[in-house]
Enzyme design. Structure first.
Site, PDB file in Angstrom:
ATOM      1  N   HIS A  92      -2.010 -21.995   0.516  1.00  0.00           N
ATOM      2  CA  HIS A  92      -3.010 -21.136  -0.101  1.00  0.00           C
ATOM      3  C   HIS A  92      -2.274 -19.965  -0.732  1.00  0.00           C
ATOM      4  CE1 HIS A  92      -6.643 -18.691  -0.588  1.00  0.00           C
ATOM      5  NE2 HIS A  92      -7.339 -19.786  -0.346  1.00  0.00           N
TER       6      HIS A  92
ATOM      7  N   LYS B  13       4.586 -13.485  -7.232  1.00  0.00           N
ATOM      8  CA  LYS B  13       3.418 -12.721  -6.835  1.00  0.00           C
ATOM      9  C   LYS B  13       2.300 -13.652  -6.359  1.00  0.00           C
ATOM     10  CE  LYS B  13       1.488  -8.306  -8.174  1.00  0.00           C
ATOM     11  NZ  LYS B  13       1.444  -7.271  -9.233  1.00  0.00           N
TER      12      LYS B  13
ATOM     13  N   HIS C 129     -11.243 -20.294   8.559  1.00  0.00           N
ATOM     14  CA  HIS C 129     -10.778 -19.269   7.627  1.00  0.00           C
ATOM     15  C   HIS C 129     -11.444 -17.915   7.875  1.00  0.00           C
ATOM     16  CE1 HIS C 129      -8.996 -17.891   3.854  1.00  0.00           C
ATOM     17  NE2 HIS C 129     -10.170 -17.367   3.535  1.00  0.00           N
TER      18      HIS C 129
ATOM     19  N   ARG D 153      -6.021   1.929 -15.381  1.00  0.00           N
ATOM     20  CA  ARG D 153      -5.936   1.737 -13.929  1.00  0.00           C
ATOM     21  C   ARG D 153      -5.496   3.028 -13.239  1.00  0.00           C
ATOM     22  NH1 ARG D 153      -2.464  -3.619 -13.229  1.00  0.00           N
ATOM     23  NH2 ARG D 153      -2.898  -3.215 -11.023  1.00  0.00           N
TER      24      ARG D 153
ATOM     25  N   ARG E 134      -8.293   6.846  -4.543  1.00  0.00           N
ATOM     26  CA  ARG E 134      -7.949   5.916  -3.461  1.00  0.00           C
ATOM     27  C   ARG E 134      -6.873   6.584  -2.628  1.00  0.00           C
ATOM     28  NH1 ARG E 134      -5.696   0.792  -5.653  1.00  0.00           N
ATOM     29  NH2 ARG E 134      -3.654   1.580  -5.081  1.00  0.00           N
TER      30      ARG E 134
ATOM     31  N   ASN F  31       1.127   8.079  -4.946  1.00  0.00           N
ATOM     32  CA  ASN F  31       1.838   6.993  -4.281  1.00  0.00           C
ATOM     33  C   ASN F  31       1.414   5.670  -4.905  1.00  0.00           C
ATOM     34  OD1 ASN F  31       2.926   5.068  -2.592  1.00  0.00           O
ATOM     35  ND2 ASN F  31       1.977   5.834  -0.725  1.00  0.00           N
TER      36      ASN F  31
END
Length: 573
Positions: free
Chosen positions: A11, A37, A128, A457, A506, A536
Site C-alpha cells: 500500500h 515519496k 485497516h 500553500r 498550522r 518550520n
C-alpha cells in the site's frame, strides 16, 4: 511481555514499527530509505531498520502485525463487483490476488532475511480501520474514548466508528464501498488538476483563498443521513462502476481520476495540472473543504449518539491529515478533547497494528505519545565523516542553539537536523527547515529558493507551548501540528510568514519535556525577538523528508538555504 513488528505493506506510505512490552520504540516509512515519496509495496528496509534499532532478530519477534485484513468484507466487495462493474472477472481476480499477497508476507520475510519460513513469526492481520483507530487510542494515554477513522478505502470500508476502553476496541458503525469522504475529497482534488498521490493538502491550502459558493451544488454529491452517516451520489464518480485501483510502478503510488462526466457537466472542464488556478478552482476548493467539515461534524455527532458518555475522541485515517477540518471538529464538535496521532494516514497503521496485537498478547498500555521522533539518528562521528566527504567547511559549536537562533533572527534560512527523525508527514524539529516568521517576504523566499512549490500553500510554525495563549485564540495542545489554530488578530501582523489567508496557522506546540532541544532553540529566538515561534517546514525539496546527513547536505547544496545545523556542527555558505 512481547515484541511485535508492525507493517503497512502493499500500500502507499509503506512503513514499519516495533513495539516492545506495549511501548513503541521504533517507526519509520520506507520512503525515507528508498527516496520515493509515498513509497508503496513492501517496507523491507524499514523493517530491517526497526529490528536493528530494537536490537532484536526477526526470529525473536512474537508476531508480525499487518494493518490490513483483505478477507474482511470481501464477500460484499465481490457482490458489488458482480452487480455493476464491467470486466468483473478481472477485478475479482485482482482482489483475490491482493488477499494472496498479504498471505505471503511471511514468505517474503523468510526470503529477505534468509530464514526457513517456519522460523518467521506468525502473521497477525488487523483490519485497516481498526489499525487506524488503534494507532490513535493506544498512543493517546486515555483509558476511555470514542474512536473514529475516516479514509479513502481500506478493506472495502471508508469510515469506522468505535469505542475504546482499556485494552478493548468495540466497533459501533461503519460506512462501506462506494461511499467515502476521502474519495469525495480526492475526486475534487483530481478535478482541480492536482493528480499526484497525496495532493489533497494542496486543496486544503487553496480553500482559504476562495469562497464556498458551490457548497449547495456540491451538497448534491454527498447526502448526510438523518439517522445515520452519509451516502455519495454515485453519478459524480467513476469508482462505483470501475472501482478504485491504486497502482504503483517502481513503488510510486497512483490513483486514476475518479470524477465522472456528470461532474464535468455540472462544474465545467477540469483544470489542467499546468494551468493557472482560476476563481472557479479556488471557490470549488473552499466548497469541498466546507462540505467535508460539515460531514465530519455530522459523523462525530452520530458517534456521540452511539457513545453518549464518551467525552474524548481519538481520530485517525487519511482524512485526519486535514488540519483545518480537525480544528473545526475540535472547536465545534461534540467531544471536549480530540487527539490526532502524528501519523494518522496509512503509515500509522504499522503502529496501530503492532499496538493492537501487543494488547491481544496481554501487554499493558504504553505511555501517552509525546513525540513523533522514532526514526534514525546519527552519531557525531558519522556526521563528521559526511561533512568531510562533502568538502564543505564546517565548525563544531557548543552554543549551536544560540547561533542558529541568531541566524534566523537575521533573516537566514537554516536547515535543522537533530536527534531522531520524525515518523509521519510533518517535520517537527528533527528534520526541519527553519526561518523567521516576522518577515513578510519569507514565504516567497522559501517557495522560490528552497521548496519550489505552489505559492498559495501556507507554512507552519513551532511555538513555545507556554506562550500559546498570548498568540492564539485556540488554546489546546497541538504537539504534532495537526490543527490550524486561529491567530489573535492583533498578532497577525507580527508573524505574516506563518499566518494563512484565513487567519490561521498550522502550529506545533512545543513543551520542554517533550522536545527539550527544539524548546531551547525557540526560547533563544524568543529572547532575541520577543516572538516565541519559528517558521518550520519539512527538510526536503519535492522529495521525502531527508533521513541521513548525506541527504541533508545534498538538499542544502541544491537549494539556497543559508546555513545547516547537523547536531552541533554548523555549515554556512
Amino acid at each position: 511481555m512481547s515484541t511485535v513488528l508492525g507493517l503497512n505493506s502493499f500500500h502507499a506510505d509503506a512503513a514499519a514499527a516495533l513495539v516492545r512490552d506495549g511501548k513503541l520504540i521504533a517507526a519509520v516509512e520506507e520512503e525515507r530509505f528508498n527516496r520515493l515519496k509515498h513509497s508503496a509495496g513492501f517496507p523491507l528496509e524499514a523493517a530491517r531498520w526497526c529490528l536493528r534499532q530494537g536490537g532484536v532478530d526477526l526470529r525473536e519477534v512474537d508476531a508480525v502485525a499487518v494493518g490490513m485484513k483483505p478477507i474482511d468484507n470481501v464477500q460484499d466487495e465481490v457482490l458489488q463487483i458482480l452487480s455493476g462493474r464491467p470486466n468483473y472477472s478481472r477485478l475479482i481476480q485482482k482482489r483475490l490476488d491482493a488477499v494472496a499477497r498479504f498471505r505471503d508476507v511471511r514468505a517474503i520475510l523468510a526470503r529477505e532475511f534468509g530464514l526457513p519460513k517456519d522460523q518467521v513469526p506468525r502473521l497477525e492481520e488487523v483490519s485497516h480501520h481498526l489499525a487506524h483507530v488503534a494507532s490513535a487510542f493506544f498512543t493517546s494515554g486515555w483509558e476511555d474514548a470514542a474512536l473514529l477513522s475516516v479514509d479513502g478505502f481500506g478493506d472495502f470500508c471508508s469510515t469506522y466508528l468505535a469505542r475504546g476502553k482499556g485494552k478493548e476496541i468495540q466497533a459501533l458503525e461503519a460506512v462501506r464501498f462506494p461511499h467515502s469522504l476521502g474519495i469525495l475529497y480526492t475526486m475534487v482534488t483530481q478535478f482541480l488538476g492536482f493528480g499526484r498521490y497525496g495532493d489533497e493538502g494542496k486543496v486544503m491550502g487553496l480553500a482559504a483563498l476562495g469562497e464556498p459558493v458551490y457548497r449547495d451544488r456540491l451538497g448534491q454529491v454527498v447526502r448526510l443521513l438523518e439517522d445515520g452517516l452519509f451516502e455519495l451520489e454515485p453519478s459524480y464518480f467513476t469508482h462505483p462502476v470501475y472501482g478504485v485501483d491504486m497502482i504503483w510502478e517502481d513503488r510510486v503510488p497512483q490513483i486514476d481520476d475518479t470524477f465522472s462526466e456528470r461532474m464535468i457537466e455540472v462544474f465545467g472542464p477540469p483544470r489542467h495540472r499546468y494551468a493557472d488556478v482560476s476563481v472557479r478552482d479556488r471557490d470549488l476548493a473552499a466548497s469541498v473543504q466546507s462540505l467535508l467539515e460539515d460531514a465530519l461534524l455530522h459523523v462525530a455527532r452520530r458517534l456521540k449518539q452511539l457513545a453518549p458518555d464518551a467525552t474524548r475522541l481519538c481520530y485517525a485515517g487519511g482524512v485526519a491529515q486535514n488540519c483545518v477540518a480537525n480544528t473545526v471538529l475540535r472547536r465545534d464538535g461534540p467531544f471536549a478533547e480530540v487527539y490526532v496521532p502524528p501519523a494518522p494516514g496509512d503509515a500509522g497503521t504499522a503502529i496501530g497494528a503492532a499496538l493492537a496485537v501487543s494488547r491481544r498478547l496481554g501487554d499493558a498500555a504504553g505511555p501517552e505519545l509525546k513525540t513523533s521522533r522514532f526514526g534514525p539518528s546519527y552519531a557525531a562521528a558519522e556526521l563528521e565523516r559526511a561533512l568531510e566527504s562533502s568538502g564543505m567547511s564546517f565548525e563544531r559549536c557548543s552554543d549551536v542553539h544560540e547561533r542558529v537562533a541568531e541566524l534566523i533572527a537575521q533573516g537566514r534560512v537554516v536547515g535543522w537536523f537533530r536527534g531522531r527523525s520524525e515518523f509521519g508527514p510533518r517535520a517537527l524539529g528533527g528534520r526541519s527547515i527553519l526561518a523567521d516568521p516576522r518577515r513578510k517576504d519569507m514565504r516567497e523566499i522559501l517557495n522560490t529558493r528552497v521548496k519550489f512549490r505552489e505559492t498559495f500553500r501556507p507554512f507552519a510554525a513551532s511555538v513555545l507551548a507556554e506562550k500559546q495563549k498570548e498568540w492564539f485564540l485556540d488554546d489546546w495542545s497541538s504537539p504534532f501540528m495537526q490543527f490550524a489554530l486561529r491567530v489573535r488578530e492583533e498578532k497577525r501582523g507580527e508573524i505574516p510568514a506563518v499566518v494563512h489567508h484565513d487567519g490561521t496557522c498550522r502550529a506545533q506546540t512545543v513543551q520542554a519535556e517533550a522536545d527539550p532541544e527544539l524548546h531551547r532553540l525557540l526560547t533563544a529566538f524568543w529572547q532575541r525577538t520577543g516572538v516565541p515561534m519559528i517558521l518550520n517546514t519539512s527538510f526536503n525539496e519535492n522529495e521525502p523528508i531527508v533521513c541521513t546527513p548525506e541527504e541533508a547536505l545534498d538538499c542544502f547544496a541544491s537549494t539556497k538555504m543559508d546555513a545547516l545545523a547537523l547536531e552541533d556542527f554548523l555549515v554556512r555558505r
